[in-house]
Design a protein around this motif. Structure first.
Motif, PDB file in Angstrom:
ATOM      1  N   ALA A  40       0.836  -1.192   0.000  1.00 48.17           N
ATOM      2  CA  ALA A  40       0.000   0.000   0.000  1.00 48.17           C
ATOM      3  C   ALA A  40       0.875   1.248   0.000  1.00 48.17           C
ATOM      4  N   ASP A  41       0.389   2.264  -0.660  1.00 49.10           N
ATOM      5  CA  ASP A  41       1.030   3.575  -0.604  1.00 49.10           C
ATOM      6  C   ASP A  41       0.356   4.350   0.521  1.00 49.10           C
ATOM      7  N   ARG A  42       0.990   4.406   1.651  1.00 45.56           N
ATOM      8  CA  ARG A  42       0.326   4.959   2.836  1.00 45.56           C
ATOM      9  C   ARG A  42       0.079   6.461   2.730  1.00 45.56           C
ATOM     10  N   SER A  43       0.852   7.155   1.909  1.00 39.10           N
ATOM     11  CA  SER A  43       0.603   8.584   1.727  1.00 39.10           C
ATOM     12  C   SER A  43      -0.512   8.836   0.719  1.00 39.10           C
ATOM     13  N   HIS A  44      -0.667   7.920  -0.259  1.00 40.83           N
ATOM     14  CA  HIS A  44      -1.739   8.020  -1.250  1.00 40.83           C
ATOM     15  C   HIS A  44      -2.328   6.631  -1.464  1.00 40.83           C
ATOM     16  N   PRO A  45      -3.165   6.144  -0.538  1.00 41.70           N
ATOM     17  CA  PRO A  45      -3.722   4.789  -0.667  1.00 41.70           C
ATOM     18  C   PRO A  45      -4.463   4.552  -1.977  1.00 41.70           C
ATOM     19  N   VAL A  46      -5.175   5.584  -2.438  1.00 35.57           N
ATOM     20  CA  VAL A  46      -5.891   5.490  -3.715  1.00 35.57           C
ATOM     21  C   VAL A  46      -5.407   6.639  -4.591  1.00 35.57           C
ATOM     22  N   ARG A  47      -4.898   6.312  -5.761  1.00 38.84           N
ATOM     23  CA  ARG A  47      -4.358   7.325  -6.666  1.00 38.84           C
ATOM     24  C   ARG A  47      -5.363   7.647  -7.772  1.00 38.84           C
ATOM     25  N   GLY A  48      -5.265   8.855  -8.296  1.00 37.51           N
ATOM     26  CA  GLY A  48      -6.144   9.255  -9.381  1.00 37.51           C
ATOM     27  C   GLY A  48      -5.994   8.381 -10.602  1.00 37.51           C
ATOM     28  N   GLU A  49      -4.748   7.938 -10.885  1.00 36.29           N
ATOM     29  CA  GLU A  49      -4.523   7.064 -12.036  1.00 36.29           C
ATOM     30  C   GLU A  49      -5.241   5.736 -11.872  1.00 36.29           C
ATOM     31  N   THR A  50      -5.265   5.239 -10.638  1.00 35.36           N
ATOM     32  CA  THR A  50      -5.950   3.968 -10.375  1.00 35.36           C
ATOM     33  C   THR A  50      -7.445   4.094 -10.621  1.00 35.36           C
ATOM     34  N   VAL A  51      -8.037   5.147 -10.086  1.00 34.03           N
ATOM     35  CA  VAL A  51      -9.480   5.357 -10.255  1.00 34.03           C
ATOM     36  C   VAL A  51      -9.817   5.555 -11.725  1.00 34.03           C
ATOM     37  N   ARG A  52      -8.992   6.323 -12.423  1.00 36.25           N
ATOM     38  CA  ARG A  52      -9.250   6.543 -13.848  1.00 36.25           C
ATOM     39  C   ARG A  52      -9.204   5.224 -14.621  1.00 36.25           C
ATOM     40  N   GLY A  53      -8.268   4.344 -14.251  1.00 35.00           N
ATOM     41  CA  GLY A  53      -8.194   3.050 -14.919  1.00 35.00           C
ATOM     42  C   GLY A  53      -9.452   2.225 -14.728  1.00 35.00           C
ATOM     43  N   HIS A  54      -9.987   2.210 -13.503  1.00 35.11           N
ATOM     44  CA  HIS A  54     -11.225   1.467 -13.264  1.00 35.11           C
ATOM     45  C   HIS A  54     -12.407   2.107 -13.983  1.00 35.11           C
ATOM     46  N   LEU A  55     -12.474   3.426 -13.994  1.00 32.56           N
ATOM     47  CA  LEU A  55     -13.574   4.093 -14.696  1.00 32.56           C
ATOM     48  C   LEU A  55     -13.502   3.833 -16.195  1.00 32.56           C
ATOM     49  N   ARG A  56     -12.293   3.797 -16.741  1.00 35.47           N
ATOM     50  CA  ARG A  56     -12.141   3.474 -18.159  1.00 35.47           C
ATOM     51  C   ARG A  56     -12.708   2.083 -18.448  1.00 35.47           C
ATOM     52  N   PHE A  57     -12.383   1.128 -17.570  1.00 36.13           N
ATOM     53  CA  PHE A  57     -12.861  -0.242 -17.773  1.00 36.13           C
ATOM     54  C   PHE A  57     -14.385  -0.284 -17.806  1.00 36.13           C
ATOM     55  N   TRP A  58     -15.039   0.317 -16.817  1.00 35.17           N
ATOM     56  CA  TRP A  58     -16.499   0.242 -16.757  1.00 35.17           C
ATOM     57  C   TRP A  58     -17.159   1.134 -17.800  1.00 35.17           C
ATOM     58  N   TRP A  59     -16.460   2.204 -18.206  1.00 36.03           N
ATOM     59  CA  TRP A  59     -17.000   3.027 -19.295  1.00 36.03           C
ATOM     60  C   TRP A  59     -17.101   2.206 -20.578  1.00 36.03           C
ATOM     61  N   ARG A  60     -16.160   1.289 -20.816  1.00 33.97           N
ATOM     62  CA  ARG A  60     -16.201   0.465 -22.031  1.00 33.97           C
ATOM     63  C   ARG A  60     -17.483  -0.357 -22.101  1.00 33.97           C
ATOM     64  N   THR A  61     -18.063  -0.717 -20.949  1.00 32.20           N
ATOM     65  CA  THR A  61     -19.270  -1.541 -20.959  1.00 32.20           C
ATOM     66  C   THR A  61     -20.504  -0.769 -21.404  1.00 32.20           C
ATOM     67  N   VAL A  62     -20.434   0.581 -21.433  1.00 23.68           N
ATOM     68  CA  VAL A  62     -21.617   1.382 -21.768  1.00 23.68           C
ATOM     69  C   VAL A  62     -21.385   2.285 -22.973  1.00 23.68           C
ATOM     70  N   SER A  63     -20.158   2.334 -23.493  1.00 22.82           N
ATOM     71  CA  SER A  63     -19.863   3.224 -24.617  1.00 22.82           C
ATOM     72  C   SER A  63     -20.658   2.818 -25.857  1.00 22.82           C
ATOM     73  N   GLN A  64     -21.162   3.820 -26.578  1.00 19.40           N
ATOM     74  CA  GLN A  64     -21.920   3.554 -27.790  1.00 19.40           C
ATOM     75  C   GLN A  64     -21.786   4.728 -28.760  1.00 19.40           C
ATOM     76  N   SER A  65     -22.252   4.509 -29.979  1.00 17.28           N
ATOM     77  CA  SER A  65     -22.197   5.563 -30.989  1.00 17.28           C
ATOM     78  C   SER A  65     -23.143   6.694 -30.618  1.00 17.28           C
ATOM     79  N   GLY A  66     -22.818   7.890 -31.136  1.00 17.48           N
ATOM     80  CA  GLY A  66     -23.646   9.044 -30.840  1.00 17.48           C
ATOM     81  C   GLY A  66     -22.969  10.326 -31.301  1.00 17.48           C
ATOM     82  N   PRO A  67     -23.373  11.450 -30.729  1.00 19.31           N
ATOM     83  CA  PRO A  67     -22.777  12.735 -31.119  1.00 19.31           C
ATOM     84  C   PRO A  67     -21.263  12.780 -30.937  1.00 19.31           C
ATOM     85  N   LEU A  68     -20.736  12.009 -29.980  1.00 23.90           N
ATOM     86  CA  LEU A  68     -19.292  12.009 -29.759  1.00 23.90           C
ATOM     87  C   LEU A  68     -18.564  11.528 -31.009  1.00 23.90           C
TER      88      LEU A  68
END
Length: 476
Positions: A40-68
């Motif tokens: 564990a990183d005791r000064s930063h137990p949860v890092r922004g890069e880690t959270v972004r990686g998990h959000l990217r993973f779950w975003w893939r399950t809902v991504s679809q075509s559209g205005p983007l």
């Protein structure tokens, strides 16, 4: 002396535009989650890069075509014009995986460009412990102590899932298994260059990211072995927090999984939810055990022998016998003799032979087609989920796209037995015939080692153990 030029510098935006935020707590201990494995990183137990990686993973399950996609087409055309490049194909002309990759880089960033969004994390109070012990029972007791639960060591489904936290003969000096529990705040903001987006594109990205956050909290986790319930999360302030199982079902039906990997089904065991009787930690612990028990029973269906010693019968699964035969023959057997059905539940698989001359073996992905291939994650997420005032055992079935060199619905593998040369294992050794897996959700006879499709058979096993189908993606 020349006078310095009078240049007006652009104003720097101090506060980035806000999309959403959440206060998140851990339900179960997080393994590691730092830069180094099981530390564990005791000064930063949860890092922004880690959270972004998990959000990217779950975003893939809902991504679809559209205005983007239309906005990306304009962006790519402008970049091609500036660099005098030939016209690039439109998003509609690309295959689905390539479209997903381009959308992901646009929203979350790539090695060459920042994405539309930034993730900020503020850690709150955390408690960490080193739970590395010699026996599985002692590891379980250390985990329970961190959660504030009193349990006795011994046979436990959690001990089966926490095998990597035990002391190993291959440990390096100072080896540890640090786990932690605590809370943190996540804030998702728009990067400055997103101000050029039109409202329709912002609406699409915002909806998908909010759903990714919801799925990460309710289905995902943090750190190692989150697919086995470690690092499970909870939050009361994200939009759409379900208070009853019906609300969870309605949410999934109104937010279908359109991307890759796909959420094919969600099963829960509603007959005996673990209520908040004495402590909520005890309810979480019991629900976690109930998640893992079916997997342990299915993968290790051994029976205790009669007698004073604590020994068990040999497993009926064929993998160990195949490896013993390979070691005795010191050669490459015929493909028909190779059977590794449990590989469908995830790779690599480590086979250990205690008290016999057969060396340990490892079954992994065949990297000859792609050296970058590493792991094939389990298609099942088993974790407790808190809904209202109850904790339910839950299983999420994910279907991910396979590497390009797949065969018959699975992948080629490589078997390493001791110091012997690796043996190529065909996909049919794991999946001899794919069943109708959605039909398996209806239940039926569990065949164990006689099955042709372990994934479908495990779904039948879950139903037999009292799990009910809360959501299935093929339902109309």
């Amino acid at each position: 002396m020349k006078r310095p030029p009078n240049i007006q510098l652009p104003l720097v935006q101090k506060e980035l535009d806000y999309l959403t935020s959440a206060h998140i707590r851990t339900l179960t201990p997080v393994i590691g989650a730092g830069v180094h494995s099981q530390k564990a990183d005791r000064s930063h137990p949860v890092r922004g890069e880690t959270v972004r990686g998990h959000l990217r993973f779950w975003w893939r399950t809902v991504s679809q075509s559209g205005p983007l996609d239309q906005w990306i087409d304009k962006l790519r055309a402008e970049e091609a014009r500036k660099r005098s490049l030939p016209k690039l194909p439109s998003m509609e002309e690309l295959d689905p995986i390539e479209r997903l990759r381009i959308r992901e880089a646009t929203i979350w960033g790539s090695s060459s460009r920042a994405g539309l969004l930034a993730v900020q994390v503020q850690n709150r109070e955390w408690e960490h412990r080193d739970v590395r012990r010699r026996s599985a029972g002692n590891v379980v007791e250390a985990l329970a102590s961190l959660m504030g639960v009193s349990v006795k060591g011994g046979a436990s489904s959690l001990g089966y899932a926490a095998f990597s936290l035990q002391v190993s003969q291959n440990d390096t000096p100072g080896a540890c298994s640090e786990v932690g529990m605590g809370s943190f705040n996540v804030k998702i903001v728009w990067n400055p260059w997103a101000r050029h987006l039109c409202d329709t594109v912002k609406d699409q990205v915002g909806r998908e990211v909010l759903e990714a956050l919801w799925r990460w909290i309710h289905f995902g986790g943090l750190g190692m072995r989150w697919r086995r319930g470690f690092g499970a999360l909870i939050s009361d302030d994200v939009p759409g927090v379900p208070r009853h199982l019906d609300e969870l079902r309605d949410h999934l039906r109104s937010h279908p999984s359109a991307g890759q990997p796909a959420v094919c089904a969600v099963l829960v065991k509603p007959s005996n939810p673990h209520r908040r009787r004495n402590t909520s930690e005890t309810a979480v612990w019991d629900g976690w055990e109930d998640c893992l028990q079916p997997l342990r029973q299915y993968r290790q269906p051994r029976q205790p022998k009669n007698g004073p010693t604590r020994s068990f019968t040999k497993t009926p699964w064929p993998e160990a016998s195949v490896i013993r035969a390979i070691h005795r023959g010191r050669g490459n057997p015929k493909n028909g003799a190779l059977r590794f059905p449990r590989a469908v539940l995830g790779l690599p698989v480590i086979f250990q032979f205690k008290g016999e001359s057969t060396p340990n073996a490892e079954l992994r992905l065949d990297k000859s087609g792609n050296p970058l291939l590493g792991r094939l994650p389990s298609p099942f997420i088993l974790r407790p989920v808190r809904i209202g005032d109850a904790v339910y055992p839950m299983c999420v079935w994910l279907e991910s796209p396979l590497p390009s060199h797949q065969e018959h619905g699975f992948v080629r593998m490589s078997l390493k037995v001791g110091s012997m040369a690796p043996i190529t294992v065909p996909a049919t050794a794991a999946l001899s015939a794919m069943e109708d897996r959605f039909k398996a959700l209806e239940g039926g006879e569990v065949r164990f080692e006689k099955t042709s499709d372990v994934l479908a058979d495990f779904l039948r096993h879950l139903r037999k153990q009292g799990f009910e189908v809360l959501y299935r993606s093929d339902a109309t």
